[in-house]
Motif scaffolding. Structure first.
Motif, PDB file in Angstrom:
ATOM      1  N   VAL A  52      29.784  40.761  54.389  1.00 18.56           N
ATOM      2  CA  VAL A  52      28.924  41.070  53.252  1.00 18.56           C
ATOM      3  C   VAL A  52      29.291  40.128  52.115  1.00 18.56           C
ATOM      4  O   VAL A  52      30.386  39.570  52.089  1.00 18.56           O
ATOM      5  N   PRO A  53      28.391  39.908  51.156  1.00 13.07           N
ATOM      6  CA  PRO A  53      28.682  38.994  50.048  1.00 13.07           C
ATOM      7  C   PRO A  53      29.886  39.454  49.231  1.00 13.07           C
ATOM      8  O   PRO A  53      30.205  40.644  49.160  1.00 13.07           O
ATOM      9  N   LEU A  54      30.531  38.498  48.610  1.00 16.15           N
ATOM     10  CA  LEU A  54      31.675  38.787  47.743  1.00 16.15           C
ATOM     11  C   LEU A  54      31.233  39.648  46.565  1.00 16.15           C
ATOM     12  O   LEU A  54      30.241  39.346  45.894  1.00 16.15           O
ATOM     13  N   GLN A  55      31.952  40.739  46.334  1.00 14.41           N
ATOM     14  CA  GLN A  55      31.635  41.601  45.212  1.00 14.41           C
ATOM     15  C   GLN A  55      31.880  40.860  43.898  1.00 14.41           C
ATOM     16  O   GLN A  55      32.850  40.114  43.760  1.00 14.41           O
ATOM     17  N   GLN A  56      31.012  41.069  42.930  1.00 12.36           N
ATOM     18  CA  GLN A  56      31.167  40.387  41.643  1.00 12.36           C
ATOM     19  C   GLN A  56      32.287  40.999  40.819  1.00 12.36           C
ATOM     20  O   GLN A  56      32.966  40.298  40.066  1.00 12.36           O
ATOM     21  N   ALA A  57      32.485  42.302  40.950  1.00 12.17           N
ATOM     22  CA  ALA A  57      33.541  42.979  40.187  1.00 12.17           C
ATOM     23  C   ALA A  57      34.747  43.215  41.087  1.00 12.17           C
ATOM     24  O   ALA A  57      34.622  43.714  42.197  1.00 12.17           O
ATOM     25  N   HIS A  58      35.910  42.820  40.597  1.00 13.36           N
ATOM     26  CA  HIS A  58      37.135  43.032  41.359  1.00 13.36           C
ATOM     27  C   HIS A  58      37.669  44.447  41.121  1.00 13.36           C
ATOM     28  O   HIS A  58      37.568  44.974  40.004  1.00 13.36           O
ATOM     29  N   PRO A  59      38.246  45.083  42.127  1.00 11.31           N
ATOM     30  CA  PRO A  59      38.839  46.412  41.931  1.00 11.31           C
ATOM     31  C   PRO A  59      39.969  46.347  40.905  1.00 11.31           C
ATOM     32  O   PRO A  59      40.723  45.377  40.855  1.00 11.31           O
ATOM     33  N   ALA A  60      40.044  47.374  40.076  1.00 12.53           N
ATOM     34  CA  ALA A  60      41.122  47.440  39.088  1.00 12.53           C
ATOM     35  C   ALA A  60      42.421  47.848  39.780  1.00 12.53           C
ATOM     36  O   ALA A  60      42.418  48.589  40.753  1.00 12.53           O
ATOM     37  N   TRP A  61      43.526  47.361  39.264  1.00 14.89           N
ATOM     38  CA  TRP A  61      44.829  47.742  39.808  1.00 14.89           C
ATOM     39  C   TRP A  61      45.863  47.693  38.694  1.00 14.89           C
ATOM     40  O   TRP A  61      45.658  47.067  37.646  1.00 14.89           O
ATOM     41  N   ALA A  62      46.965  48.380  38.898  1.00 14.90           N
ATOM     42  CA  ALA A  62      48.031  48.430  37.903  1.00 14.90           C
ATOM     43  C   ALA A  62      49.364  48.091  38.561  1.00 14.90           C
ATOM     44  O   ALA A  62      49.632  48.486  39.697  1.00 14.90           O
ATOM     45  N   SER A  63      50.177  47.351  37.848  1.00 14.94           N
ATOM     46  CA  SER A  63      51.504  46.987  38.344  1.00 14.94           C
ATOM     47  C   SER A  63      52.462  48.167  38.181  1.00 14.94           C
ATOM     48  O   SER A  63      52.349  48.954  37.228  1.00 14.94           O
ATOM     49  N   GLU A  64      53.399  48.301  39.128  1.00 14.05           N
ATOM     50  CA  GLU A  64      54.374  49.397  39.044  1.00 14.05           C
ATOM     51  C   GLU A  64      55.293  49.220  37.847  1.00 14.05           C
ATOM     52  O   GLU A  64      55.735  50.201  37.245  1.00 14.05           O
ATOM     53  N   ASN A  65      55.610  47.965  37.486  1.00 18.34           N
ATOM     54  CA  ASN A  65      56.494  47.677  36.364  1.00 18.34           C
ATOM     55  C   ASN A  65      55.762  46.793  35.362  1.00 18.34           C
ATOM     56  O   ASN A  65      54.811  46.093  35.720  1.00 18.34           O
ATOM     57  N   PRO A  66      56.196  46.809  34.093  1.00 16.17           N
ATOM     58  CA  PRO A  66      55.549  45.953  33.094  1.00 16.17           C
ATOM     59  C   PRO A  66      55.650  44.482  33.493  1.00 16.17           C
ATOM     60  O   PRO A  66      56.718  43.994  33.861  1.00 16.17           O
ATOM     61  N   VAL A  67      54.529  43.778  33.458  1.00 16.21           N
ATOM     62  CA  VAL A  67      54.515  42.356  33.792  1.00 16.21           C
ATOM     63  C   VAL A  67      53.702  41.599  32.759  1.00 16.21           C
ATOM     64  O   VAL A  67      52.760  42.132  32.175  1.00 16.21           O
ATOM     65  N   GLN A 125      45.005  38.336  54.494  1.00 17.87           N
ATOM     66  CA  GLN A 125      45.161  39.333  53.444  1.00 17.87           C
ATOM     67  C   GLN A 125      45.731  38.680  52.191  1.00 17.87           C
ATOM     68  O   GLN A 125      46.793  38.054  52.239  1.00 17.87           O
ATOM     69  N   VAL A 126      45.037  38.838  51.091  1.00 20.42           N
ATOM     70  CA  VAL A 126      45.454  38.251  49.821  1.00 20.42           C
ATOM     71  C   VAL A 126      45.821  39.383  48.867  1.00 20.42           C
ATOM     72  O   VAL A 126      45.034  40.323  48.688  1.00 20.42           O
ATOM     73  N   PRO A 127      46.998  39.340  48.243  1.00 18.66           N
ATOM     74  CA  PRO A 127      47.386  40.412  47.327  1.00 18.66           C
ATOM     75  C   PRO A 127      46.533  40.421  46.062  1.00 18.66           C
ATOM     76  O   PRO A 127      46.030  39.367  45.631  1.00 18.66           O
ATOM     77  N   MET A 128      46.394  41.575  45.467  1.00 15.14           N
ATOM     78  CA  MET A 128      45.537  41.724  44.299  1.00 15.14           C
ATOM     79  C   MET A 128      45.980  40.854  43.136  1.00 15.14           C
ATOM     80  O   MET A 128      45.155  40.368  42.365  1.00 15.14           O
ATOM     81  N   TYR A 129      47.294  40.607  42.995  1.00 12.36           N
ATOM     82  CA  TYR A 129      47.744  39.826  41.852  1.00 12.36           C
ATOM     83  C   TYR A 129      47.272  38.366  41.932  1.00 12.36           C
ATOM     84  O   TYR A 129      47.296  37.655  40.919  1.00 12.36           O
ATOM     85  N   CYS A 130      46.836  37.920  43.117  1.00 13.87           N
ATOM     86  CA  CYS A 130      46.269  36.579  43.237  1.00 13.87           C
ATOM     87  C   CYS A 130      44.786  36.550  42.867  1.00 13.87           C
ATOM     88  O   CYS A 130      44.217  35.471  42.694  1.00 13.87           O
ATOM     89  N   ILE A 131      44.179  37.704  42.758  1.00 14.45           N
ATOM     90  CA  ILE A 131      42.736  37.788  42.528  1.00 14.45           C
ATOM     91  C   ILE A 131      42.414  38.109  41.073  1.00 14.45           C
ATOM     92  O   ILE A 131      41.525  37.517  40.468  1.00 14.45           O
ATOM     93  N   THR A 132      43.151  39.054  40.501  1.00 15.21           N
ATOM     94  CA  THR A 132      42.888  39.462  39.125  1.00 15.21           C
ATOM     95  C   THR A 132      44.178  39.979  38.500  1.00 15.21           C
ATOM     96  O   THR A 132      45.131  40.332  39.202  1.00 15.21           O
ATOM     97  N   PHE A 133      44.205  40.034  37.180  1.00 11.58           N
ATOM     98  CA  PHE A 133      45.391  40.516  36.478  1.00 11.58           C
ATOM     99  C   PHE A 133      45.400  42.043  36.455  1.00 11.58           C
ATOM    100  O   PHE A 133      44.342  42.680  36.490  1.00 11.58           O
ATOM    101  N   PRO A 134      46.590  42.663  36.377  1.00 13.75           N
ATOM    102  CA  PRO A 134      46.661  44.131  36.361  1.00 13.75           C
ATOM    103  C   PRO A 134      46.143  44.695  35.037  1.00 13.75           C
ATOM    104  O   PRO A 134      46.161  44.023  34.001  1.00 13.75           O
TER     105      PRO A 134
END
Length: 228
Positions: A31-46, A115-124
């Motif tokens: 399917v086409p690439l979604q325009q909005a990336h899923p939100a995520w949060a880091s376990e520790n402050p970064v 598999q690409v980790p979320m931190y490579c796609i968008t910031f937390p």
């Protein structure tokens, strides 16, 4: 005798991998690439710099995972552009398939899974401007431990630069102590090293026994030209 290296072992979903074991799903749909990336949060402050450093470490080591370099390059380019149409064009030209429209799970035309980790796609969502003082840790001096003959296990440390290092270690040694061994023999700054085993980035506190290292295994140490 066997040698286990990054390309010979499956790596977990947390650090990125390419897996040949699920070809049917990769070939089934895209399917086409979604325009909005899923939100995520880091376990520790970064900070932003922390994320950029992790991205560099991942993309520097990703081609050593199973899979094709040109697909990893296409995924990297798609992650780094802010132009959605360009990202889709890059993926299409490389034959990258996205069953869920997300860069976290992609397939090439041969069915290899990337598999690409979320931190490579968008910031937390909880990224901070500057790391809290409490989160900063003083530099620790790590020494090379002595190993008794009864505990000695021969392994090979494979550097990204320079010659391999053959050593006898204790399985209770940590990745940090492996860095200390490299520093002692190759005179490389420990802050510039990244330890990798079976395609997985290894934190300094993790022991060789935790990793399942056995006699004559290969532990890889990537040396970066500069920190950050």
């Amino acid at each position: 005798e066997r040698e286990r290296e990054m390309g010979n072992c499956k790596s977990g979903s947390g650090s990125g991998s390419a897996d040949r074991g699920t070809r049917a799903r990769g070939a089934a749909k895209s399917v086409p690439l979604q325009q909005a990336h899923p939100a995520w949060a880091s376990e520790n402050p970064v900070t932003r710099d922390d994320i950029l450093k992790k991205r560099k470490e991942f993309w520097d080591t990703a081609p050593a995972f199973e899979g094709r370099r040109e697909i990893w390059d296409a995924l990297k380019a798609a992650c780094e552009t802010t132009d959605h149409s360009l990202a889709q064009a890059i993926l299409d030209s490389a034959g990258v398939r996205l069953p869920e429209g997300l860069l976290t799970g992609a397939y090439d035309e041969l069915g290899n899974h990337y598999q690409v980790p979320m931190y490579c796609i968008t910031f937390p969502s909880n990224m901070v401007e500057k790391a809290p003082v409490s989160a900063e840790k003083p530099a620790q001096s790590v020494s090379v431990p002595s190993v008794t003959p009864a505990d000695a296990v021969p392994i090979k440390i494979r550097l990204s630069v320079g010659a391999d290092i053959s050593v006898a270690v204790s399985l209770q040694e940590t990745a940090g102590q492996i860095k200390a061994r490299v520093h002692e023999q190759a005179r490389v700054d420990m802050a510039r090293m990244l330890v990798v085993f079976c395609g997985q980035r290894v934190d300094d506190h993790v022991t060789l026994q935790d990793l399942g290292v056995v006699k004559n295994d290969v532990v890889q140490v990537f040396v970066f030209s500069k920190v950050g």
